[in-house]
Design an enzyme around this catalytic site. Structure first.
Site, mmCIF file in Angstrom:
data_model
loop_
_atom_site.group_PDB
_atom_site.id
_atom_site.type_symbol
_atom_site.label_atom_id
_atom_site.label_comp_id
_atom_site.label_asym_id
_atom_site.label_seq_id
_atom_site.Cartn_x
_atom_site.Cartn_y
_atom_site.Cartn_z
ATOM 1 N N VAL A 1 1.484 7.022 0.371
ATOM 2 C CA VAL A 1 0.796 6.027 1.191
ATOM 3 C C VAL A 1 -0.669 5.970 0.791
ATOM 4 O O VAL A 1 -1.350 6.986 0.760
ATOM 5 C CB VAL A 1 0.903 6.390 2.687
ATOM 6 C CG1 VAL A 1 0.120 5.413 3.539
ATOM 7 C CG2 VAL A 1 2.364 6.435 3.114
ATOM 8 N N CYS A 2 -1.152 4.759 0.493
ATOM 9 C CA CYS A 2 -2.571 4.537 0.239
ATOM 10 C C CYS A 2 -3.175 4.118 1.575
ATOM 11 O O CYS A 2 -3.134 2.956 1.943
ATOM 12 C CB CYS A 2 -2.757 3.442 -0.803
ATOM 13 S SG CYS A 2 -4.469 2.990 -1.082
ATOM 14 N N LEU A 3 -3.681 5.058 2.292
ATOM 15 C CA LEU A 3 -4.168 4.774 3.634
ATOM 16 C C LEU A 3 -5.575 5.336 3.757
ATOM 17 O O LEU A 3 -5.765 6.532 3.904
ATOM 18 C CB LEU A 3 -3.221 5.416 4.655
ATOM 19 C CG LEU A 3 -3.388 5.050 6.100
ATOM 20 C CD1 LEU A 3 -3.289 3.536 6.305
ATOM 21 C CD2 LEU A 3 -2.325 5.727 6.930
ATOM 22 N N ASN B 1 0.795 -1.226 0.000
ATOM 23 C CA ASN B 1 0.000 0.000 0.000
ATOM 24 C C ASN B 1 0.830 1.280 0.000
ATOM 25 O O ASN B 1 0.318 2.353 0.314
ATOM 26 C CB ASN B 1 -0.963 -0.003 1.185
ATOM 27 C CG ASN B 1 -1.785 -1.265 1.239
ATOM 28 O OD1 ASN B 1 -1.636 -2.065 2.150
ATOM 29 N ND2 ASN B 1 -2.618 -1.485 0.238
#
Length: 183
Positions: free
Chosen positions: A86-88, A78
């Site tokens: 960041v894919c959060l 991610n």
């Protein structure tokens, strides 16, 4: 001179709170742009690694989420390997003004590293390896830590980029000096 807006006061308060929580914070341009030294969570393949995470606070903070990105490479489904983005979901989609900056470094990021989401990856190779070859995935993380995420690697990266003299490490300031910054 007018007093700071409630959003600016909240930004200042949250940055000071992050500094006081013993995180090493380096201010880049102002309290809305800084770097935090982040250590890999214990009990995960990332344990022993150290990363610099850049944080940019938008003008509408805390009502709009901060932008965060890893400055040194990390192998994770991610996190985009090239950009550090960041894919959060919690930060990008479900952020509320109830959260603060310490939540990012003490809860959100440790949880993301401990429990990757391979279904919605930014790094497809890491996601596939995590799902189908978990031991190889853990080994690749260790290789990345040795190459990019040690104190020595951070020092080499700083020397290579010629750290700007305008940066100041907040961990060097006394508590009184840090509190003065929120005024």
């Amino acid at each position: 001179m007018s007093s700071p807006s409630p959003g600016k006061r909240r930004m200042d308060t949250d940055v000071v709170k992050l500094i006081e929580s013993k995180h090493e914070v380096t201010i880049l341009g102002g309290l809305n742009e800084f770097v935090v030294k982040f250590y890999g969570p214990q009990g995960t393949p990332y344990e022993g690694g150290v990363w610099k995470v850049r944080v940019d606070l938008p003008d509408k903070y805390p009502f709009k989420s901060p932008s965060i990105g890893f400055m040194n490479k990390i192998f994770h489904p991610n996190i985009d390997e090239a950009s550090g983005t960041v894919c959060l979901d919690v930060i990008n989609q479900t952020w509320t003004a109830l959260y603060d900056l310490t939540n990012i470094f003490e809860s959100f990021l440790p949880q993301l590293l401990a429990y990757p989401n391979p279904i919605d990856p930014l790094n497809g190779d890491a996601a596939a390896m995590y799902l189908h070859r978990p031991e190889e995935y853990k080994q690749k993380i260790k290789e990345y830590i040795q190459k990019y995420a040690t104190e020595e690697a951070l020092k080499e990266q700083e020397e290579g980029t010629g750290d700007s003299s305008s940066e100041s490490s907040m961990s060097d300031f006394s508590e009184d000096e840090a509190q003065d910054m929120e005024l």
